[in-house]
Write a protein that holds these residues in place. Structure first.
Motif, PDB file in Angstrom:
ATOM      1  N   ALA A 120       0.830  -1.209   0.000  1.00 13.44           N
ATOM      2  CA  ALA A 120       0.000   0.000   0.000  1.00 13.44           C
ATOM      3  C   ALA A 120       0.863   1.257   0.000  1.00 13.44           C
ATOM      4  N   LEU A 121       1.953   1.222   0.731  1.00 12.21           N
ATOM      5  CA  LEU A 121       2.849   2.379   0.765  1.00 12.21           C
ATOM      6  C   LEU A 121       3.537   2.586  -0.580  1.00 12.21           C
ATOM      7  N   ARG A 122       3.952   1.504  -1.219  1.00  8.23           N
ATOM      8  CA  ARG A 122       4.617   1.627  -2.523  1.00  8.23           C
ATOM      9  C   ARG A 122       3.684   2.239  -3.560  1.00  8.23           C
ATOM     10  N   ARG A 123       2.405   1.952  -3.446  1.00 10.93           N
ATOM     11  CA  ARG A 123       1.442   2.518  -4.400  1.00 10.93           C
ATOM     12  C   ARG A 123       1.309   4.026  -4.252  1.00 10.93           C
ATOM     13  N   GLU A 124       1.730   4.562  -3.110  1.00 13.85           N
ATOM     14  CA  GLU A 124       1.693   6.014  -2.910  1.00 13.85           C
ATOM     15  C   GLU A 124       2.793   6.721  -3.688  1.00 13.85           C
ATOM     16  N   GLY A 125       3.818   5.999  -4.082  1.00 12.45           N
ATOM     17  CA  GLY A 125       4.898   6.609  -4.845  1.00 12.45           C
ATOM     18  C   GLY A 125       6.000   7.151  -3.951  1.00 12.45           C
ATOM     19  N   ARG A 126       7.201   7.122  -4.470  1.00 10.07           N
ATOM     20  CA  ARG A 126       8.355   7.590  -3.702  1.00 10.07           C
ATOM     21  C   ARG A 126       8.205   9.064  -3.335  1.00 10.07           C
ATOM     22  N   GLY A 127       8.522   9.371  -2.077  1.00 12.44           N
ATOM     23  CA  GLY A 127       8.397  10.737  -1.580  1.00 12.44           C
ATOM     24  C   GLY A 127       7.031  11.036  -0.996  1.00 12.44           C
ATOM     25  N   LEU A 178     -11.320  14.419   5.563  1.00  8.49           N
ATOM     26  CA  LEU A 178     -10.179  15.331   5.451  1.00  8.49           C
ATOM     27  C   LEU A 178      -9.321  15.031   4.223  1.00  8.49           C
ATOM     28  N   ASP A 179      -9.732  14.007   3.459  1.00  5.86           N
ATOM     29  CA  ASP A 179      -8.991  13.612   2.262  1.00  5.86           C
ATOM     30  C   ASP A 179      -7.507  13.443   2.594  1.00  5.86           C
ATOM     31  N   LEU A 180      -7.253  12.667   3.650  1.00  8.44           N
ATOM     32  CA  LEU A 180      -5.887  12.487   4.126  1.00  8.44           C
ATOM     33  C   LEU A 180      -5.045  11.742   3.102  1.00  8.44           C
ATOM     34  N   ASN A 181      -3.840  12.237   2.889  1.00  7.91           N
ATOM     35  CA  ASN A 181      -2.897  11.529   2.054  1.00  7.91           C
ATOM     36  C   ASN A 181      -2.237  10.427   2.872  1.00  7.91           C
ATOM     37  N   GLY A 182      -1.757   9.393   2.216  1.00  5.83           N
ATOM     38  CA  GLY A 182      -1.043   8.345   2.913  1.00  5.83           C
ATOM     39  C   GLY A 182      -1.924   7.158   3.247  1.00  5.83           C
ATOM     40  N   VAL A 183      -1.327   6.194   3.939  1.00  6.31           N
ATOM     41  CA  VAL A 183      -1.989   4.941   4.293  1.00  6.31           C
ATOM     42  C   VAL A 183      -2.517   5.045   5.714  1.00  6.31           C
ATOM     43  N   LEU A 184      -3.761   4.615   5.933  1.00  4.27           N
ATOM     44  CA  LEU A 184      -4.412   4.720   7.237  1.00  4.27           C
ATOM     45  C   LEU A 184      -4.084   3.489   8.087  1.00  4.27           C
ATOM     46  N   VAL A 185      -3.596   3.738   9.304  1.00  6.71           N
ATOM     47  CA  VAL A 185      -3.229   2.664  10.234  1.00  6.71           C
ATOM     48  C   VAL A 185      -3.859   2.974  11.590  1.00  6.71           C
ATOM     49  N   ALA A 223       7.517   3.129   5.414  1.00  5.68           N
ATOM     50  CA  ALA A 223       6.937   4.470   5.557  1.00  5.68           C
ATOM     51  C   ALA A 223       8.055   5.500   5.646  1.00  5.68           C
ATOM     52  N   GLU A 224       7.984   6.508   4.799  1.00  8.24           N
ATOM     53  CA  GLU A 224       8.994   7.561   4.828  1.00  8.24           C
ATOM     54  C   GLU A 224       8.692   8.579   5.929  1.00  8.24           C
ATOM     55  N   ARG A 225       7.408   8.751   6.214  1.00  6.06           N
ATOM     56  CA  ARG A 225       6.984   9.669   7.266  1.00  6.06           C
ATOM     57  C   ARG A 225       5.793   9.058   7.997  1.00  6.06           C
ATOM     58  N   VAL A 226       5.671   9.418   9.263  1.00  5.12           N
ATOM     59  CA  VAL A 226       4.568   8.926  10.083  1.00  5.12           C
ATOM     60  C   VAL A 226       3.896  10.110  10.771  1.00  5.12           C
ATOM     61  N   LEU A 227       2.580  10.199  10.625  1.00  5.64           N
ATOM     62  CA  LEU A 227       1.777  11.174  11.352  1.00  5.64           C
ATOM     63  C   LEU A 227       0.964  10.408  12.384  1.00  5.64           C
ATOM     64  N   ILE A 228       1.101  10.769  13.664  1.00  8.82           N
ATOM     65  CA  ILE A 228       0.337  10.118  14.729  1.00  8.82           C
ATOM     66  C   ILE A 228      -0.778  11.061  15.178  1.00  8.82           C
ATOM     67  N   VAL A 229      -2.006  10.568  15.131  1.00  8.20           N
ATOM     68  CA  VAL A 229      -3.165  11.321  15.603  1.00  8.20           C
ATOM     69  C   VAL A 229      -3.769  10.526  16.755  1.00  8.20           C
ATOM     70  N   ALA A 230      -3.814  11.118  17.940  1.00 10.50           N
ATOM     71  CA  ALA A 230      -4.281  10.400  19.126  1.00 10.50           C
ATOM     72  C   ALA A 230      -5.383  11.190  19.814  1.00 10.50           C
TER      73      ALA A 230
END
Length: 373
Positions: free
Chosen positions: A116-123, A152-159, A198-205
């Motif tokens: 799923a992350l690879r489908r997002e494309g490098r960067g 919110l039309d969040l970019n990236g993979v939801l975990v 994952a190149e970057r991680v956003l944590i929402v708690a």
């Protein structure tokens, strides 16, 4: 004794009589709704008495799953409707799982997540990890992330990290202990996400999940695992149920992150007012009013009091107006850099900076128009 009965009554009132979220599977719902894929790491154990695979029991082994969630077309932004018991889901209005996968071992989860992350494309390979709060079922946490990802039309993979909440209005103490128990599981999930590429991680708690998140980051910092911390692009705490002194100690031990910790607060958060009463305090971090108390930390407080309705404990996800505003959250940087007289649109209220901490008051569009006239 009267105070005890009062607290019990208010907690039950906050719980309301809405149906609780549970995983209801209907593959046909994918044809009607928008499907959001949610990867899950969980320390919930099986509950044989109820048949729940991911219930309130605590599991020392972190397990992994995936839910494909259909977000129904007939809803307002911020709204989640669960199917009442013994009724067939209506994919036109209800959140429904179209497919559920339970991974037999971590490698299978990691490989699927990596794809799923690879489908997002490098960067652009970013993972958004959501940690739910107090009184939350397995399905409710996963569906909430699907809702936020969609609205919110969040970019990236939801975990999603699903820790073993009792999912009961009177389970506060159980949940506080479970949040402490679940620290290692969140660390395991973070390492799996890193290993998946994952190149970057956003944590929402949210709520009590914010305390769990800060404890886990503190734990990683003590282990001096800088590569994991370096992947964390941002930490967002929504209505955090954390003692202010404890948060200060946690934040200092974690040390500098790539960006300031973002804290959504509300002075009308009834759930946090109750939590403060139970702990004998005046405030919790999520209803802090004086930014000077965090002046020596690199944090940004976003005051959402103007959007509070009901318990006011999840303004970020429940308010259509606030969701629309957050779609422009990238404007924060430009607003902070601009002169006070030039501020328009996103942040018309007071912007107060004390050393490293900044407090921003958010207003609805109607209030913005009134202030600018």
């Amino acid at each position: 004794m009267r105070r005890t009965f009062g607290v019990v009554a208010i907690f039950l009132g906050l719980a309301a009589c809405q149906p609780r979220g549970e995983v209801r599977i209907d593959p046909a719902a994918a044809a009607l709704g928008t499907v959001e894929t949610v990867f899950v790491g969980t320390t919930r154990g099986e509950t044989p008495a109820t048949g729940e695979e991911y219930g309130r029991a605590r599991s020392e082994v972190t397990r992994f799953a995936r839910l494909d969630v259909s977000v129904p077309p007939d809803r307002k932004p911020g709204a989640i409707r669960f199917t009442p018991p013994r009724r067939k889901p209506d994919p036109q209005t209800d959140f429904v799982t179209t497919k559920e996968i339970s991974y037999p071992e971590p490698r299978a989860f990691r490989d699927d997540l990596a794809g799923a992350l690879r489908r997002e494309g490098r960067g652009r390979r970013e993972a958004v990890i959501f940690v739910h709060g107090f009184n939350t079922t397995f399905a409710e946490g996963a569906y909430r992330l699907a809702q936020l990802g969609h609205d919110l039309d969040l970019n990236g993979v939801l975990v999603h990290y699903s820790w073993p909440s009792r999912a009961h209005a009177l389970g506060y103490v159980y949940d506080r202990d479970s949040a402490l128990f679940a620290r290692d599981g969140l660390e395991v999930l973070l390492r799996q996400v890193e290993a998946a590429g994952a190149e970057r991680v956003l944590i929402v708690a949210h709520s009590m999940g914010a305390a769990l998140t800060m404890e886990t980051l503190r734990q990683i910092a003590i282990e001096e695992d800088q590569p994991v911390l370096d992947r964390i692009e941002a930490v967002v705490l929504i209505s955090p149920d954390i003692d202010i002194d404890v948060f200060r100690a946690q934040a200092r031990r974690v040390g500098p992150l790539a960006n300031p910790i973002i804290i959504f607060t509300s002075r009308k958060d009834r759930a946090l007012a109750l939590s403060a009463g139970l702990t004998g305090e005046a405030d919790r971090l999520g209803n802090l009013t004086d930014v000077a108390e965090l002046g020596d930390l690199d944090v940004t407080l976003l005051d959402t009091t103007a959007f509070s309705t009901g318990a006011g404990h999840f303004n970020v996800g429940n308010s259509p107006a606030l969701l629309a505003l957050l779609g422009r959250i990238g404007d924060v940087d430009s607003v902070l850099a601009a002169d006070q007289s030039a501020r328009t649109g996103l942040l018309p209220g007071a912007v107060l900076t004390v050393q490293g901490a900044t407090q921003i008051v958010l207003y609805p569009v109607a209030a913005i128009s009134g202030l600018q006239r």
